[in-house]
Scaffold this active site. Structure first.
Site, short mmCIF file in Angstrom:
data_model
loop_
_atom_site.label_atom_id
_atom_site.label_comp_id
_atom_site.label_asym_id
_atom_site.label_seq_id
_atom_site.Cartn_x
_atom_site.Cartn_y
_atom_site.Cartn_z
N LYS A 1 -9.71 0.36 -2.76
CA LYS A 1 -9.84 -0.27 -1.48
C LYS A 1 -10.39 0.74 0.34
O LYS A 1 -9.16 2.32 -0.04
CB LYS A 1 -8.29 -0.49 -0.38
CG LYS A 1 -8.14 -0.87 0.63
CD LYS A 1 -6.43 -1.24 1.20
CE LYS A 1 -6.46 -1.97 2.81
NZ LYS A 1 -5.11 -2.21 3.20
N LYS B 1 -6.58 3.69 -3.64
CA LYS B 1 -7.31 3.16 -1.55
C LYS B 1 -7.38 4.44 -1.12
O LYS B 1 -6.40 5.42 -1.35
CB LYS B 1 -6.01 2.77 -1.11
CG LYS B 1 -6.32 2.66 0.40
CD LYS B 1 -4.92 1.73 1.21
CE LYS B 1 -5.24 1.81 2.84
NZ LYS B 1 -4.16 1.29 3.31
N ASP C 1 1.06 -0.99 0.11
CA ASP C 1 0.08 0.17 0.15
C ASP C 1 1.00 0.93 0.23
O ASP C 1 2.07 1.41 0.81
CB ASP C 1 -1.13 -0.53 1.18
CG ASP C 1 -1.84 -1.31 1.34
OD1 ASP C 1 -1.56 -2.23 0.41
OD2 ASP C 1 -3.19 -1.18 2.07
#
Length: 215
Positions: A176, A151, A90
């Site tokens: 996400k 995300k 991430d």
């Protein structure tokens, strides 16, 4: 979606500045018991990989939480995390460069990481700090850089995931949704808006609200 499928779409997370190995072990145990993934700080990835209670999918963060590390630093951090056993990365974008209109630099920063590791890279755009126009540009940069997902948030800025942001971002890549999701109802709203994954420190609480399907 049954409970198992629901759990598989949750990244049970612990990323605070005071996170200890005991905190990480608790998250790993909970994630494994409930069938979730885990997202933990990079300094604990090697230990988690060797830990008997680790879940099947282990994510970690790069350039966290502000995204202002150099391109070379992000590259090395991602490679080290992958070598330590991370299954997913991430990565935080450089929000300042995006706001300055340096979209090519943002895309190059992300591309440096996506090319460096053979695992999925989720690009954290920190939606709470962006206008809608900037969110579009951030997602475009992620697409250009061959990212796998986008995300919403680190969880360390004011504000987190919203339905509107998930809807906007899902036009580009799987999303996400992360930041402020603490209940089954909130998670379900994100899935209904188009999220593919949820990131939350409240994974156990979210799953506790899943409807009883025994009847």
């Amino acid at each position: 979606m049954n409970r198992e499928e629901f759990a598989e779409r949750i990244d049970h997370t612990v990323l605070g500045p005071e996170t200890t190995w005991d905190d990480v072990k608790t998250v790993l145990d909970e994630a494994t018991e409930d069938g979730m993934n885990a997202c933990i700080p990079p300094c604990y990835v090697a230990g988690a990989e060797a830990y008997d209670g680790a879940p099947e999918t282990l994510a970690t963060v790069v350039g966290f939480p502000h995204g202002q590390a150099s391109m070379a630093s992000k590259h090395d951090e991602a490679v080290n995390a992958w070598n330590d056993g991370a299954d997913e990365i991430d990565l935080v974008i450089n929000v300042g460069r995006l706001k300055a209109g340096e979209d090519d630099a943002v895309a190059a920063d992300v591309a440096e990481v996506t090319a460096a590791v053979p695992v999925p890279v989720k690009v954290i755009v920190e939606t709470a700090l962006l206008t809608d126009e900037e969110k579009h540009r951030a997602c475009e940069a992620a697409v250009e850089a061959d990212a796998d997902m986008v995300k919403t948030s680190t969880g360390f800025a004011d504000g987190g995931a919203t339905v509107a942001d998930v809807e906007l971002m899902s036009e580009y890549l799987p999303v996400k949704a992360s930041g402020g999701i603490g209940s089954y109802e909130a998670a379900t709203a994100m899935f209904e808006a188009g999220a593919a994954r949820i990131g939350a420190s409240s994974g156990v609480e979210i799953l506790s609200g899943f409807p009883d399907q025994s009847d």
